[in-house]
Write a protein that holds these residues in place. Structure first.
Motif, PDB file in Angstrom:
ATOM      1  N   ASP A  68       0.828  -1.206   0.000  1.00  0.00           N
ATOM      2  CA  ASP A  68       0.000   0.000   0.000  1.00  0.00           C
ATOM      3  C   ASP A  68       0.862   1.256   0.000  1.00  0.00           C
ATOM      4  O   ASP A  68       0.505   2.272  -0.607  1.00  0.00           O
ATOM      5  CB  ASP A  68      -0.940  -0.003   1.206  1.00  0.00           C
ATOM      6  CG  ASP A  68      -2.080  -0.995   1.057  1.00  0.00           C
ATOM      7  OD1 ASP A  68      -2.482  -1.245  -0.091  1.00  0.00           O
ATOM      8  OD2 ASP A  68      -2.552  -1.532   2.072  1.00  0.00           O
ATOM      9  N   ARG A  71       2.105   1.979  -3.522  1.00  0.00           N
ATOM     10  CA  ARG A  71       1.153   2.599  -4.450  1.00  0.00           C
ATOM     11  C   ARG A  71       1.481   4.074  -4.683  1.00  0.00           C
ATOM     12  O   ARG A  71       1.046   4.659  -5.679  1.00  0.00           O
ATOM     13  CB  ARG A  71      -0.270   2.492  -3.906  1.00  0.00           C
ATOM     14  CG  ARG A  71      -0.879   1.099  -3.938  1.00  0.00           C
ATOM     15  CD  ARG A  71      -2.349   1.172  -3.557  1.00  0.00           C
ATOM     16  NE  ARG A  71      -2.953  -0.117  -3.335  1.00  0.00           N
ATOM     17  CZ  ARG A  71      -3.509  -0.872  -4.276  1.00  0.00           C
ATOM     18  NH1 ARG A  71      -3.503  -0.455  -5.532  1.00  0.00           N
ATOM     19  NH2 ARG A  71      -4.066  -2.035  -3.976  1.00  0.00           N
ATOM     20  N   GLU A  77       3.377  -0.643 -10.613  1.00  0.00           N
ATOM     21  CA  GLU A  77       2.002  -1.113 -10.714  1.00  0.00           C
ATOM     22  C   GLU A  77       1.751  -2.038  -9.525  1.00  0.00           C
ATOM     23  O   GLU A  77       2.513  -2.981  -9.300  1.00  0.00           O
ATOM     24  CB  GLU A  77       1.785  -1.871 -12.023  1.00  0.00           C
ATOM     25  CG  GLU A  77       2.068  -1.047 -13.273  1.00  0.00           C
ATOM     26  CD  GLU A  77       2.238  -1.922 -14.495  1.00  0.00           C
ATOM     27  OE1 GLU A  77       1.735  -3.070 -14.484  1.00  0.00           O
ATOM     28  OE2 GLU A  77       2.879  -1.489 -15.454  1.00  0.00           O
ATOM     29  N   VAL A  78       0.691  -1.778  -8.763  1.00  0.00           N
ATOM     30  CA  VAL A  78       0.377  -2.547  -7.572  1.00  0.00           C
ATOM     31  C   VAL A  78      -1.029  -3.115  -7.718  1.00  0.00           C
ATOM     32  O   VAL A  78      -1.980  -2.370  -7.978  1.00  0.00           O
ATOM     33  CB  VAL A  78       0.485  -1.689  -6.296  1.00  0.00           C
ATOM     34  CG1 VAL A  78       0.131  -2.515  -5.065  1.00  0.00           C
ATOM     35  CG2 VAL A  78       1.886  -1.098  -6.164  1.00  0.00           C
ATOM     36  N   TYR A  86      -0.477  -9.484  -2.781  1.00  0.00           N
ATOM     37  CA  TYR A  86      -0.351  -8.406  -3.756  1.00  0.00           C
ATOM     38  C   TYR A  86       0.596  -8.846  -4.871  1.00  0.00           C
ATOM     39  O   TYR A  86       1.431  -9.744  -4.688  1.00  0.00           O
ATOM     40  CB  TYR A  86       0.234  -7.144  -3.125  1.00  0.00           C
ATOM     41  CG  TYR A  86      -0.626  -6.438  -2.113  1.00  0.00           C
ATOM     42  CD1 TYR A  86      -1.286  -5.254  -2.436  1.00  0.00           C
ATOM     43  CD2 TYR A  86      -0.747  -6.919  -0.815  1.00  0.00           C
ATOM     44  CE1 TYR A  86      -2.061  -4.581  -1.495  1.00  0.00           C
ATOM     45  CE2 TYR A  86      -1.509  -6.251   0.130  1.00  0.00           C
ATOM     46  CZ  TYR A  86      -2.170  -5.082  -0.218  1.00  0.00           C
ATOM     47  OH  TYR A  86      -2.918  -4.419   0.718  1.00  0.00           O
ATOM     48  N   VAL A  88       3.308  -6.718  -7.429  1.00  0.00           N
ATOM     49  CA  VAL A  88       3.939  -5.418  -7.654  1.00  0.00           C
ATOM     50  C   VAL A  88       4.919  -5.569  -8.814  1.00  0.00           C
ATOM     51  O   VAL A  88       5.758  -6.481  -8.816  1.00  0.00           O
ATOM     52  CB  VAL A  88       4.681  -4.923  -6.402  1.00  0.00           C
ATOM     53  CG1 VAL A  88       5.301  -3.549  -6.661  1.00  0.00           C
ATOM     54  CG2 VAL A  88       3.738  -4.847  -5.202  1.00  0.00           C
ATOM     55  N   GLN A 546      -1.608   4.594 -16.096  1.00  0.00           N
ATOM     56  CA  GLN A 546      -2.129   4.838 -14.760  1.00  0.00           C
ATOM     57  C   GLN A 546      -1.606   6.198 -14.307  1.00  0.00           C
ATOM     58  O   GLN A 546      -0.613   6.707 -14.846  1.00  0.00           O
ATOM     59  CB  GLN A 546      -1.698   3.758 -13.774  1.00  0.00           C
ATOM     60  CG  GLN A 546      -0.201   3.667 -13.558  1.00  0.00           C
ATOM     61  CD  GLN A 546       0.180   2.615 -12.532  1.00  0.00           C
ATOM     62  OE1 GLN A 546      -0.634   1.806 -12.111  1.00  0.00           O
ATOM     63  NE2 GLN A 546       1.433   2.626 -12.104  1.00  0.00           N
ATOM     64  N   ARG A 566      -6.310   8.232  -7.606  1.00  0.00           N
ATOM     65  CA  ARG A 566      -5.550   7.443  -8.575  1.00  0.00           C
ATOM     66  C   ARG A 566      -6.488   6.772  -9.566  1.00  0.00           C
ATOM     67  O   ARG A 566      -7.626   6.417  -9.234  1.00  0.00           O
ATOM     68  CB  ARG A 566      -4.690   6.392  -7.873  1.00  0.00           C
ATOM     69  CG  ARG A 566      -5.446   5.248  -7.242  1.00  0.00           C
ATOM     70  CD  ARG A 566      -4.526   4.271  -6.505  1.00  0.00           C
ATOM     71  NE  ARG A 566      -5.218   3.066  -6.060  1.00  0.00           N
ATOM     72  CZ  ARG A 566      -5.933   2.956  -4.969  1.00  0.00           C
ATOM     73  NH1 ARG A 566      -6.076   4.021  -4.174  1.00  0.00           N
ATOM     74  NH2 ARG A 566      -6.526   1.812  -4.643  1.00  0.00           N
ATOM     75  N   GLU A 610      -8.821  -5.647  -8.984  1.00  0.00           N
ATOM     76  CA  GLU A 610      -7.551  -5.157  -9.506  1.00  0.00           C
ATOM     77  C   GLU A 610      -6.809  -6.169 -10.362  1.00  0.00           C
ATOM     78  O   GLU A 610      -5.867  -5.784 -11.077  1.00  0.00           O
ATOM     79  CB  GLU A 610      -6.656  -4.712  -8.339  1.00  0.00           C
ATOM     80  CG  GLU A 610      -7.260  -3.577  -7.545  1.00  0.00           C
ATOM     81  CD  GLU A 610      -6.344  -3.021  -6.469  1.00  0.00           C
ATOM     82  OE1 GLU A 610      -6.743  -2.052  -5.790  1.00  0.00           O
ATOM     83  OE2 GLU A 610      -5.227  -3.546  -6.310  1.00  0.00           O
TER      84      GLU A 610
END
Length: 629
Positions: A68, A71, A77-78, A86, A88, A546, A566, A610
């Motif tokens: 987090d 981010r 990119e997460v 997660y 990453v 992004q 975001r 996501e």
């Protein structure tokens, strides 16, 4: 990197608004980075696409987990897939779960300790935690770093650098209560005689279950207690020693079965000796133990022990050259418990092995004149599967004025084979469906980059980076001569290109805006005689762009407000819709000991997804208290 981060505050609680009006790019020289060249250097002179997440940024954001926090970096990119897990990546290649391809081109370190798994070159993010209050900064480099850091530093490097324990005197109690997470941490630090300091901490976190992709409760809550210690010793004016260690035991709920568990313990020691103002030696060693097991998969899992030693020496050669060289050796032993089931099985041959990874590197930084610097680097790494890999690097930087830096680079990096590439065996029932490939080759990258970092106004700074990456021998799924079993191959090649940009603008002495954006395009294809199974999307399911807009405010001497909006483009194959989300944190400094804050995450929608087959990431609200004593 935000200009607000140039000021330091005890435990980062803002006592007075900081005057940002006179800050220039020269002030970025006060921010030192060490991951670009392995030598400490001002951020303003670093010839790479490097973004720094400062201690102040972390405290203002309210983020508590490493993904987090990451981010906040516009060049990463997460993707969150569950309460604990997660993905990453940098510059694409996020993997594809259908093709059993995982992000494996990003090197992650905590205080110089590599934390990626050599079994498959990827990351288990649920095994990695650093108390946010102890993070000095996170250096995020997008682009290859193989010439210094070796294999796996293909598309980027993340180096999480923690604070000296001398900055942790006294006690800390941090508590969070929220609908998605409940956590508590306690820490105490102090002096050990005249020349040493220490800190010890303990924390526990409980992340509550999320809904799966179909909207049903996933029953996958996760908790992970952890303890740790750090000691810093200044044994003489020219010698420092750092010792640190951590231990955690994470558990993930599983419906109708016992918890999946992951235990990790690490110990690191580092000695630094200053020979002169331009010369020094560093010796570092660490040991890491990981044990993961999952009863729902028939008791499958693995134990991995890693021992790593590295020596590096920096010295000046004349007035215009800085030479850095080093040697390293890593020994790791793994013991994999196969997953054996009636429908499918996952086995390894051999299931137990001890392997060695040796390396040597050299780097020469040459000042061609007062404004121009040339950096030449080369790393040779001998891995157990593909032998010696050479990873060169060339960088040229030019500062036409005090407030501008132009740089360009050409580099080569590789991802070397792993047990997952060569030793895996998958079965459907009793039929061998896929096997590793003993002839699997290195995945190769040749990268070309250019960038500009500058001050465009009294209160504004900007960084822009362009890249063109050429890949070869990317991993694919191929047919054997008889059709089955399938096997891993190196049947894909192609190129990617993109732009990464970020900047900050101080509207006033108490309000700063930041923004970041990255866009990328991928052009991948199969080489003859590849069977072209599963399509090029097996390399990664990545958004084309992004971006974020970020606001930090000192509303008064006691109140701060952080806002982060975001947006992430849709994932193309498998398709996942794009999303726009907003995070907010309102902080109140009650007095010089206590801060209360109210945080909200993903506030614009009830949920979003996501990553393909990932959980629905819901709206979160939490109340935090941080007490210094």
């Amino acid at each position: 990197m935000t200009l607000l981060a140039l000021s330091t505050r005890a435990m980062c609680l803002v006592a007075q608004p900081t005057d940002l009006g006179s800050l220039t790019l020269e002030d970025l020289g006060k921010v030192v980075v060490s991951s670009v060249t392995k030598n400490p250097e001002p951020l303003s002179k670093a010839p790479a696409a490097v973004y720094v997440i400062s201690h102040d940024d972390i405290m203002r954001s309210g983020a508590r987990s490493l993904p987090d926090i990451l981010r906040m970096a516009p060049n990463l990119e997460v993707f969150q897939t569950s309460p604990a897990n997660y993905l990453v990546t940098a510059r694409g290649f996020s993997g594809n779960s259908v093709a059993q391809n995982f992000p494996n081109k990003l090197l992650v370190m905590i205080d110089g300790r590599s934390v990626y798994s050599p079994i498959f070159s990827g990351m288990y993010w649920d095994d990695q935690f650093v108390l946010p209050e102890n993070i000095e900064r996170i250096e995020v480099i997008s682009g290859p770093g193989g010439a210094l850091w070796g294999a796996n530093a293909v598309n980027g490097v993340i180096n999480i650098i923690t604070r000296n324990s001398a900055e942790s005197d006294g006690g800390l109690l941090a508590v969070r209560v929220g609908n998605l997470e409940t956590s508590a941490a306690v820490q105490y630090g102090g002096a050990l005689g005249k020349h040493a300091h220490y800190r010890v901490y303990a924390r526990d976190v409980r992340r509550h279950e999320l809904d799966d992709a179909s909207g049903r409760p996933a029953r996958n809550g996760w908790n992970s207690p952890q303890v740790g210690v750090r000691v810093d010793i200044e044994s003489s004016p020219s010698d420092t020693v750092m010792l640190q260690g951590d231990l955690h035991d994470g558990r993930t709920d599983q419906p109708g079965d016992s918890d999946a568990r992951s235990t990790e313990a690490d110990v690191l020691a580092r000695w630094r000796h200053t020979i002169s103002d331009t010369s020094g030696v560093q010796l570092q060693a660490y040991y890491d133990h990981v044990h993961r097991r999952d009863s729902s998969d028939g008791g499958s899992g693995f134990a991995l022990d890693t021992l790593d030693v590295e020596l590096q020496h920096s010295l000046a050669v004349g007035d215009r050259q800085q030479l850095l060289w080093g040697l390293g050796d890593r020994i790791y032993r793994y013991d994999i418990t196969p997953r054996i089931g009636t429908a499918d099985s996952l086995l390894w041959d051999p299931a137990r092995n001890t392997q060695n990874l040796a390396n040597a590197f050299v780097q020469d930084q040459v000042a061609l004149n007062d404004k121009t610097q040339l950096t030449l680097g080369l790393k040779a790494e001998n891995d157990p599967y593909s032998g010696v890999s050479l990873m060169p690097n060339l960088r040229l930087s030019w500062m036409p004025g005090a407030n501008n830096l132009l740089w360009t680079a050409a580099s080569r990096a590789v991802r070397t084979p792993t047990p997952f590439d060569e030793d895996v065996i998958e079965k459907l029932g009793t039929v061998v469906f896929l096997t590793g490939n003993p002839a699997f080759r290195r995945e190769k990258l040749t990268a070309y980059e250019a960038g500009w970092r500058g001050q465009v106004a009294t209160r504004a700074t900007v960084s822009v980076s362009l890249y063109y990456n050429v890949y070869d021998d990317l991993r694919t799924v191929e047919l054997s001569p008889t059709g089955l079993p399938l096997t891993w191959g190196n049947g894909m090649k192609g190129h990617t290109y993109g732009v990464e940009a970020w900047g900050s603008y101080a509207i006033s002495d108490w309000w700063q805006l930041g923004a970041g954006f990255d866009a990328q395009r991928q052009h991948l294809g199969f080489k003859s005689p590849s069977a072209a199974l599963l399509g090029v999307s097996q390399a990664g399911d990545d958004p084309q762009y992004q971006g974020f807009i970020r606001s930090m405010m000192n509303l008064s001497d006691s109140w701060t407000l952080f806002a982060d909006l975001r947006g992430v483009d849709a994932l193309p194959d498998p398709k996942v819709p794009g999303y726009v989300e907003l995070d907010l944190r309102l902080g109140w400094l009650v007095n010089d000991k206590l801060e209360l804050s109210l945080s909200g995450s993903n506030l614009l929608h009830a949920w979003h997804q996501e990553y393909p087959n990932g959980n629905r990431i819901g709206r979160g609200v939490s109340l935090d208290a941080r007490l210094n004593f």
